[in-house]
Design a protein around this motif. Structure first.
Motif, PDB file in Angstrom:
ATOM      1  N   SER A  71     -34.652  72.910  28.911  1.00 32.93           N
ATOM      2  CA  SER A  71     -34.350  73.584  30.169  1.00 32.93           C
ATOM      3  C   SER A  71     -34.213  75.095  30.003  1.00 32.93           C
ATOM      4  CB  SER A  71     -33.064  73.013  30.769  1.00 32.93           C
ATOM      5  OG  SER A  71     -31.981  73.173  29.850  1.00 32.93           O
ATOM      6  N   GLU A  72     -33.899  75.560  28.813  1.00 29.26           N
ATOM      7  CA  GLU A  72     -33.714  76.985  28.579  1.00 29.26           C
ATOM      8  C   GLU A  72     -34.983  77.651  28.062  1.00 29.26           C
ATOM      9  OE1 GLU A  72     -30.449  77.288  25.920  1.00 29.26           O
ATOM     10  OE2 GLU A  72     -28.950  77.089  27.495  1.00 29.26           O
ATOM     11  N   CYS A  73     -36.095  76.960  28.104  1.00 27.63           N
ATOM     12  CA  CYS A  73     -37.365  77.497  27.612  1.00 27.63           C
ATOM     13  C   CYS A  73     -38.443  77.397  28.691  1.00 27.63           C
ATOM     14  CB  CYS A  73     -37.829  76.752  26.356  1.00 27.63           C
ATOM     15  SG  CYS A  73     -37.052  77.346  24.836  1.00 27.63           S
ATOM     16  N   THR A  74     -39.462  78.228  28.548  1.00 28.26           N
ATOM     17  CA  THR A  74     -40.628  78.199  29.428  1.00 28.26           C
ATOM     18  C   THR A  74     -41.720  77.354  28.787  1.00 28.26           C
ATOM     19  OG1 THR A  74     -40.127  80.407  30.283  1.00 28.26           O
ATOM     20  CG2 THR A  74     -42.377  79.591  30.583  1.00 28.26           C
ATOM     21  N   VAL A  75     -42.254  76.422  29.568  1.00 28.97           N
ATOM     22  CA  VAL A  75     -43.321  75.550  29.090  1.00 28.97           C
ATOM     23  C   VAL A  75     -44.641  76.000  29.718  1.00 28.97           C
ATOM     24  CG1 VAL A  75     -44.187  73.191  28.958  1.00 28.97           C
ATOM     25  CG2 VAL A  75     -41.720  73.626  28.826  1.00 28.97           C
ATOM     26  N   LYS A  76     -45.597  76.335  28.878  1.00 32.33           N
ATOM     27  CA  LYS A  76     -46.943  76.716  29.322  1.00 32.33           C
ATOM     28  C   LYS A  76     -47.975  75.901  28.547  1.00 32.33           C
ATOM     29  CE  LYS A  76     -46.524  81.056  28.329  1.00 32.33           C
ATOM     30  NZ  LYS A  76     -46.836  82.503  28.179  1.00 32.33           N
ATOM     31  N   TYR A  77     -49.234  76.069  28.959  1.00 30.79           N
ATOM     32  CA  TYR A  77     -50.310  75.331  28.304  1.00 30.79           C
ATOM     33  C   TYR A  77     -51.460  76.284  27.983  1.00 30.79           C
ATOM     34  CZ  TYR A  77     -47.664  71.526  30.360  1.00 30.79           C
ATOM     35  OH  TYR A  77     -46.643  70.694  30.718  1.00 30.79           O
ATOM     36  N   ARG A  78     -52.048  76.053  26.842  1.00 28.22           N
ATOM     37  CA  ARG A  78     -53.265  76.769  26.446  1.00 28.22           C
ATOM     38  C   ARG A  78     -54.436  75.808  26.620  1.00 28.22           C
ATOM     39  NH1 ARG A  78     -54.463  81.040  22.266  1.00 28.22           N
ATOM     40  NH2 ARG A  78     -56.670  80.780  21.705  1.00 28.22           N
ATOM     41  N   PHE A  79     -55.306  76.125  27.586  1.00 28.29           N
ATOM     42  CA  PHE A  79     -56.430  75.266  27.934  1.00 28.29           C
ATOM     43  C   PHE A  79     -57.717  75.962  27.504  1.00 28.29           C
ATOM     44  CE2 PHE A  79     -59.525  74.442  31.539  1.00 28.29           C
ATOM     45  CZ  PHE A  79     -60.031  73.275  30.985  1.00 28.29           C
ATOM     46  N   GLU A  80     -58.555  75.270  26.726  1.00 31.27           N
ATOM     47  CA  GLU A  80     -59.815  75.821  26.249  1.00 31.27           C
ATOM     48  C   GLU A  80     -60.944  74.841  26.549  1.00 31.27           C
ATOM     49  OE1 GLU A  80     -59.751  77.187  22.247  1.00 31.27           O
ATOM     50  OE2 GLU A  80     -57.802  78.193  22.434  1.00 31.27           O
ATOM     51  N   TYR A  81     -62.114  75.397  26.866  1.00 26.00           N
ATOM     52  CA  TYR A  81     -63.256  74.535  27.199  1.00 26.00           C
ATOM     53  C   TYR A  81     -64.564  75.222  26.808  1.00 26.00           C
ATOM     54  CZ  TYR A  81     -63.912  77.531  31.326  1.00 26.00           C
ATOM     55  OH  TYR A  81     -64.123  78.598  32.164  1.00 26.00           O
ATOM     56  N   ARG A  82     -65.591  74.418  26.622  1.00 26.75           N
ATOM     57  CA  ARG A  82     -66.927  74.902  26.288  1.00 26.75           C
ATOM     58  C   ARG A  82     -67.910  73.748  26.387  1.00 26.75           C
ATOM     59  NH1 ARG A  82     -66.866  75.557  19.626  1.00 26.75           N
ATOM     60  NH2 ARG A  82     -66.699  73.321  19.157  1.00 26.75           N
ATOM     61  N   ASN A  83     -69.197  74.078  26.308  1.00 23.97           N
ATOM     62  CA  ASN A  83     -70.237  73.060  26.161  1.00 23.97           C
ATOM     63  C   ASN A  83     -70.547  72.854  24.689  1.00 23.97           C
ATOM     64  OD1 ASN A  83     -71.460  73.947  29.240  1.00 23.97           O
ATOM     65  ND2 ASN A  83     -71.555  71.788  28.635  1.00 23.97           N
ATOM     66  N   ALA A  84     -70.900  71.644  24.327  1.00 27.71           N
ATOM     67  CA  ALA A  84     -71.259  71.360  22.941  1.00 27.71           C
ATOM     68  C   ALA A  84     -72.398  72.271  22.512  1.00 27.71           C
ATOM     69  CB  ALA A  84     -71.664  69.895  22.794  1.00 27.71           C
ATOM     70  N   GLY A  85     -72.248  72.867  21.348  1.00 25.11           N
ATOM     71  CA  GLY A  85     -73.242  73.799  20.842  1.00 25.11           C
ATOM     72  C   GLY A  85     -72.858  75.247  21.016  1.00 25.11           C
ATOM     73  N   ASP A  86     -71.919  75.544  21.932  1.00 32.53           N
ATOM     74  CA  ASP A  86     -71.442  76.919  22.092  1.00 32.53           C
ATOM     75  C   ASP A  86     -70.517  77.286  20.936  1.00 32.53           C
ATOM     76  OD1 ASP A  86     -72.843  77.025  24.421  1.00 32.53           O
ATOM     77  OD2 ASP A  86     -71.096  76.752  25.730  1.00 32.53           O
ATOM     78  N   ARG A  87     -70.580  78.522  20.507  1.00 32.39           N
ATOM     79  CA  ARG A  87     -69.745  78.954  19.399  1.00 32.39           C
ATOM     80  C   ARG A  87     -68.318  79.246  19.842  1.00 32.39           C
ATOM     81  NH1 ARG A  87     -70.941  84.655  16.565  1.00 32.39           N
ATOM     82  NH2 ARG A  87     -70.121  85.279  18.616  1.00 32.39           N
ATOM     83  N   ASP A  88     -68.151  79.868  20.997  1.00 37.17           N
ATOM     84  CA  ASP A  88     -66.834  80.322  21.449  1.00 37.17           C
ATOM     85  C   ASP A  88     -66.271  79.404  22.531  1.00 37.17           C
ATOM     86  OD1 ASP A  88     -67.005  82.554  19.759  1.00 37.17           O
ATOM     87  OD2 ASP A  88     -68.134  83.668  21.274  1.00 37.17           O
ATOM     88  N   TRP A  89     -64.950  79.328  22.534  1.00 33.21           N
ATOM     89  CA  TRP A  89     -64.220  78.603  23.577  1.00 33.21           C
ATOM     90  C   TRP A  89     -63.791  79.596  24.655  1.00 33.21           C
ATOM     91  CZ3 TRP A  89     -63.085  73.270  23.435  1.00 33.21           C
ATOM     92  CH2 TRP A  89     -63.360  72.620  22.230  1.00 33.21           C
ATOM     93  N   LYS A  90     -63.793  79.163  25.903  1.00 35.23           N
ATOM     94  CA  LYS A  90     -63.204  79.940  26.988  1.00 35.23           C
ATOM     95  C   LYS A  90     -61.738  79.521  27.111  1.00 35.23           C
ATOM     96  CE  LYS A  90     -67.591  80.257  29.454  1.00 35.23           C
ATOM     97  NZ  LYS A  90     -68.331  79.938  30.705  1.00 35.23           N
ATOM     98  N   VAL A  91     -60.837  80.510  27.196  1.00 38.83           N
ATOM     99  CA  VAL A  91     -59.401  80.255  27.081  1.00 38.83           C
ATOM    100  C   VAL A  91     -58.702  80.578  28.400  1.00 38.83           C
ATOM    101  CG1 VAL A  91     -57.304  80.777  25.777  1.00 38.83           C
ATOM    102  CG2 VAL A  91     -59.544  80.835  24.632  1.00 38.83           C
ATOM    103  N   ILE A  92     -57.782  79.710  28.799  1.00 33.16           N
ATOM    104  CA  ILE A  92     -56.937  79.920  29.981  1.00 33.16           C
ATOM    105  C   ILE A  92     -55.497  79.575  29.607  1.00 33.16           C
ATOM    106  CG2 ILE A  92     -56.408  79.199  32.341  1.00 33.16           C
ATOM    107  CD1 ILE A  92     -59.344  78.565  32.729  1.00 33.16           C
TER     108      ILE A  92
END
Length: 464
Positions: free
Chosen positions: A107-128
């Motif tokens: 309750s005394e902490c902030t909960v966030k999420y790191r979401f990453e996605y890409r198509n197979a074969g792509d080198r880099d992930w897109k990050v949100i």
């Protein structure tokens, strides 16, 4: 002064030499002469201060280790039930997950999420980074979609240190039909003047005769996928599409599918996700004007292109050329700028014969873009010259009834000289001489000047 071994020192001074930490409490009479006050008072005082300092440092180190150990033992679980679903929007997939099971205990902490996605074969992930539990993002459905999510915890419960969970993963692949060679090829799109999108393609290598292609598109704000209603055809086969009124799709994912159908043959569809601002191509710059000042500096000015291209989103490239008629003539870039004017010193343009300018979307409005076509202006020589004048004199059939014959003279000034010049007009055959004066202005519209001459004289044409 010579050093004594500990046994000798003990015999001579009665000093008990202790080794290890206890040596800090050495109590003895030194063999070296010291002031009486320092022997009796200063040494114990300094030793006591040193001991207190060491004790304080030890306590601080121990406490730091305890705090670090306690925060390092704080852990958080990854999200649960990561799922990918296809709402039928041509590649825009819904990704959803649930919070970790023990999230209520922080309750005394902030909960966030790191979401990453890409198509197979792509080198880099897109990050949100987000606190949401659901996202809709675009994928190329001809390749596997890959996503991963982890929990991030930070606040008083972790002593303001970010704690990361393990990753959870999910993939999605639509059932593919037909062979890869049946997919349309050389798919290409350009967003002209920020007004309309033109996409073209060629039939797949294995596409049979009589194939029918259709383009469908979707962006956030449309309730469903929409089919193109303005196709480009070649021999009754759709090979392109023009989409209008896409301003609402700017700076959003535009999902496109080109599907094909043929009798008794399965064709593989093409899926792409576009960003319109990265496909923009403006028209060429307008009203390119080249002039030379009295100080012999070359001035180049132009106007932004037409259409809906935002003027603040444009950058321009200016190039110069020497001896353009020669086979080895080459263009040299002299500037890439956002301004619509440029001044070039005499040292850099002594033999310049042509100037050209083109534009594209700058880095403040897009990650990339297409250059426009060139706007070009050529001239001969750079020395200030009196502009040439062509004229034609006109007279009426009955000369004796017309005392004066009107003579129309026209020239197109190209230099800014800021002074008046006198011209002598010598008529053919009769050698009549007439003088008049006229100002020479900055390059612009042709100037018309009417002069008069005594009649009669035949029609004549000439050039100064």
């Amino acid at each position: 002064m010579r050093l004594l071994r500990s046994s000798a020192l003990q015999k001579q001074t009665g000093c008990h030499v202790l080794r290890g930490p206890a040596s800090l409490h050495m109590c003895c009479r030194t063999a070296f002469p010291m002031p009486h006050t320092f022997q009796q008072e200063s040494l114990p005082s300094y030793l006591g201060m040193a001991l207190r300092w060491l004790y304080t440092l030890s306590v601080a180190l121990v406490w730091g280790c305890v705090v670090s150990s306690s925060s390092s033992h704080t852990t958080v679980a990854p999200p649960q039930d990561l799922q990918i679903t296809d709402p039928g929007l041509l590649g825009s997939l819904d990704i959803e997950w649930k919070p970790p099971p023990n999230v209520q205990t922080f309750s005394e902490c902030t909960v966030k999420y790191r979401f990453e996605y890409r198509n197979a074969g792509d080198r880099d992930w897109k990050v949100i980074f987000t606190r949401k539990l659901k996202f809709r993002v675009g994928f190329d459905l001809s390749r596997t979609a890959e996503v991963k999510v982890q929990t991030l915890l930070e606040g008083r419960c972790t002593d303001d240190v970010e704690v990361q969970s393990d990753w959870i993963y999910a993939t999605f692949q639509v059932p593919l039909q037909g062979k890869l060679e049946s997919e349309v090829q050389n798919f290409h799109c350009v967003y002209h003047d920020w007004e309309y999108l033109k996409c073209t393609w060629q039939p797949g290598l294995l596409a049979p005769r009589g194939v029918h292609y259709g383009l469908y598109y979707w962006y956030e704000g449309l309730g469903h996928a929409v089919q193109c209603d303005d196709y480009i055809q070649d021999h009754d086969i759709n090979i392109g599409c023009i989409l209008q009124n896409l301003s609402q799709a700017e700076y959003k994912d535009l999902s496109i599918c080109v599907n094909g159908s043929a009798a008794a043959t399965l064709l593989r569809p093409l899926y792409v996700t576009l960003r319109l601002h990265n496909l923009a191509k403006p028209s060429p710059p307008k009203q390119l004007v080249v002039s030379m000042s009295a100080s012999e500096e070359l001035h180049v000015a132009w106007g932004p292109p037409g259409g809906e291209t935002p003027p603040q989103c444009l950058e321009y490239e200016v190039q110069l050329a020497e001896d353009l008629e020669e086979a080895k003539a080459a263009w040299a870039s002299v500037s890439t700028q956002m301004e619509t004017a440029l001044t070039i010193s005499r040292a850099n343009q002594s033999r310049i014969s042509c100037v050209r300018v083109r534009g594209r979307t700058n880095i403040f409005c897009a990650d990339q873009g297409f250059w426009s076509e060139w706007t070009q202006e050529c001239f001969s020589g750079m020395e200030p010259k009196v502009p040439s004048i062509s004229f034609t004199s006109f007279i009426k059939p009955v000369w004796d009834q017309v005392p004066m014959a009107a003579m129309s003279i026209c020239w197109c000034p190209a230099l800014e000289l800021g002074s008046w010049f006198s011209y002598n007009v010598n008529l053919l055959q009769h050698s009549h001489s007439y003088s008049f004066a006229s100002p020479v202005h900055l390059a612009g519209e042709p100037q018309n000047i009417n002069a008069s001459a005594p009649a009669p004289f035949p029609a004549a044409q000439g050039q100064l």
